[in-house]
Motif scaffolding. Structure first.
Motif, short mmCIF file in Angstrom:
data_model
loop_
_atom_site.label_atom_id
_atom_site.label_comp_id
_atom_site.label_asym_id
_atom_site.label_seq_id
_atom_site.Cartn_x
_atom_site.Cartn_y
_atom_site.Cartn_z
N VAL A 141 0.84 -1.20 0.00
CA VAL A 141 0.00 0.00 0.00
C VAL A 141 0.88 1.26 0.00
CG1 VAL A 141 -1.77 1.31 1.25
CG2 VAL A 141 -1.94 -1.18 1.10
N ILE A 142 1.95 1.25 0.77
CA ILE A 142 2.87 2.40 0.79
C ILE A 142 3.47 2.61 -0.59
CG2 ILE A 142 5.09 3.22 1.69
CD1 ILE A 142 4.22 1.93 4.41
N THR A 143 3.90 1.54 -1.24
CA THR A 143 4.45 1.65 -2.59
C THR A 143 3.40 2.18 -3.55
OG1 THR A 143 6.01 -0.15 -2.18
CG2 THR A 143 5.49 0.32 -4.49
N TYR A 144 2.18 1.69 -3.44
CA TYR A 144 1.07 2.15 -4.29
C TYR A 144 0.87 3.66 -4.11
CZ TYR A 144 -3.70 2.66 -6.00
OH TYR A 144 -4.82 3.09 -6.68
N ILE A 145 0.84 4.13 -2.87
CA ILE A 145 0.64 5.55 -2.61
C ILE A 145 1.83 6.36 -3.12
CG2 ILE A 145 0.48 7.28 -0.76
CD1 ILE A 145 -1.27 5.22 0.78
N ASN A 146 3.03 5.90 -2.86
CA ASN A 146 4.22 6.63 -3.29
C ASN A 146 4.35 6.71 -4.82
OD1 ASN A 146 5.01 7.18 -0.68
ND2 ASN A 146 6.40 5.44 -0.55
N ASN A 147 3.74 5.78 -5.54
CA ASN A 147 3.84 5.74 -7.00
C ASN A 147 2.60 6.29 -7.71
OD1 ASN A 147 6.45 4.64 -7.10
ND2 ASN A 147 5.63 2.59 -6.74
N GLN A 148 1.89 7.19 -7.07
CA GLN A 148 0.67 7.73 -7.66
C GLN A 148 0.88 8.36 -9.04
OE1 GLN A 148 -2.91 8.06 -6.66
NE2 GLN A 148 -2.01 6.12 -6.08
N ARG B 223 -1.70 5.53 -16.37
CA ARG B 223 -2.45 4.42 -16.96
C ARG B 223 -3.93 4.40 -16.55
NH1 ARG B 223 2.05 2.39 -14.64
NH2 ARG B 223 0.89 1.34 -13.01
N ARG B 224 -4.27 5.07 -15.47
CA ARG B 224 -5.63 4.94 -14.92
C ARG B 224 -6.09 6.26 -14.31
NH1 ARG B 224 -6.82 -0.03 -10.83
NH2 ARG B 224 -8.47 -0.79 -12.14
N SER B 225 -7.33 6.65 -14.60
CA SER B 225 -7.87 7.89 -14.05
C SER B 225 -8.21 7.70 -12.57
CB SER B 225 -9.14 8.29 -14.81
OG SER B 225 -10.22 7.42 -14.47
N PHE B 226 -8.40 8.81 -11.87
CA PHE B 226 -8.80 8.74 -10.47
C PHE B 226 -10.13 8.01 -10.32
CE2 PHE B 226 -11.19 10.89 -6.95
CZ PHE B 226 -10.63 10.15 -5.94
N GLN B 227 -11.07 8.31 -11.19
CA GLN B 227 -12.38 7.66 -11.09
C GLN B 227 -12.25 6.15 -11.26
OE1 GLN B 227 -15.45 9.74 -13.10
NE2 GLN B 227 -17.01 8.22 -12.66
N GLU B 228 -11.45 5.71 -12.23
CA GLU B 228 -11.23 4.27 -12.43
C GLU B 228 -10.55 3.65 -11.21
OE1 GLU B 228 -10.59 4.10 -17.27
OE2 GLU B 228 -8.91 4.70 -15.98
N GLU B 229 -9.56 4.35 -10.68
CA GLU B 229 -8.83 3.87 -9.51
C GLU B 229 -9.78 3.72 -8.30
OE1 GLU B 229 -5.02 5.45 -7.04
OE2 GLU B 229 -6.62 6.91 -7.41
N TYR B 230 -10.57 4.74 -8.07
CA TYR B 230 -11.45 4.76 -6.90
C TYR B 230 -12.52 3.67 -7.00
CZ TYR B 230 -13.99 6.85 -2.99
OH TYR B 230 -14.61 7.07 -1.79
N GLN B 231 -13.12 3.53 -8.18
CA GLN B 231 -14.13 2.49 -8.35
C GLN B 231 -13.51 1.10 -8.21
OE1 GLN B 231 -15.97 4.55 -11.94
NE2 GLN B 231 -17.75 3.50 -11.06
N ALA B 232 -12.28 0.92 -8.68
CA ALA B 232 -11.61 -0.37 -8.52
C ALA B 232 -11.37 -0.69 -7.05
CB ALA B 232 -10.29 -0.37 -9.29
N LEU B 233 -11.01 0.31 -6.26
CA LEU B 233 -10.82 0.09 -4.82
C LEU B 233 -12.15 -0.25 -4.15
CD1 LEU B 233 -8.28 2.92 -3.97
CD2 LEU B 233 -7.91 0.47 -3.63
N LEU B 234 -13.20 0.45 -4.50
CA LEU B 234 -14.52 0.14 -3.94
C LEU B 234 -14.93 -1.29 -4.28
CD1 LEU B 234 -16.38 3.48 -4.71
CD2 LEU B 234 -15.69 2.66 -2.45
#
Length: 151
Positions: A112-119, A125-136
């Motif tokens: 998770v730290i790596t994921y956050i650090n590599n925003q 490759r992915r929009s915020f909306q796509e990212e957020y819906q994937a997390l949900l």
């Protein structure tokens, strides 16, 4: 048992109102340091913070006495005031209502730290909306798409 022991990790995500790209590279680190100070002053442990011009990811080690909604409300309120008082934005800066909060296990912290650090790289490759819906979806959170984002 005389003491309370816990390991609670929460990945918090929230966006700028209307997902406007208002967080600029020139001052985002200053904002992240300010938010980190808020988290520490509330007795919590900042593990990672990063984002994009339209949203922020935070990973916090939380004490069980902390209320996530109170902490997020304080972060948003104080960081909005900081941004306005320091004239970081030429437009009125504010955060969108709501947020995402996802629990993380100790075994996934590094990921998770790596994921956050590599925003920045991730969002090529992915929009915020796509990212957020994937997390949900990954966390099996029920939601209605028409209530996800203001616009």
């Amino acid at each position: 048992m005389p003491s309370t022991f816990s390991q609670i990790y929460i990945h918090i995500i929230f966006s700028v109102k209307d997902r406007n790209a208002m967080l600029h590279l020139s001052w985002e680190n200053e904002l992240y340091m300010y938010i980190s100070g808020i988290v520490r002053n509330k007795g919590q442990k900042m593990l990672a913070i990063n984002g994009m011009p339209d949203h922020v990811h935070i990973l916090i080690g939380m004490k069980p006495s902390c209320c996530v909604s109170d902490l997020v409300r304080e972060i948003k309120k104080a960081s909005s005031e900081f941004t306005r008082q320091n004239k970081k934005s030429t437009s009125k800066f504010q955060w969108q209502e709501g947020y995402g909060a996802f629990s993380c296990s100790h075994s996934t912290l590094k990921k998770v730290i790596t994921y956050i650090n590599n925003q920045k790289a991730h969002h090529k490759r992915r929009s915020f909306q796509e990212e957020y819906q994937a997390l949900l979806d990954r966390y099996e959170v029920d939601y209605r798409e028409d209530f996800l984002f203001e616009r």
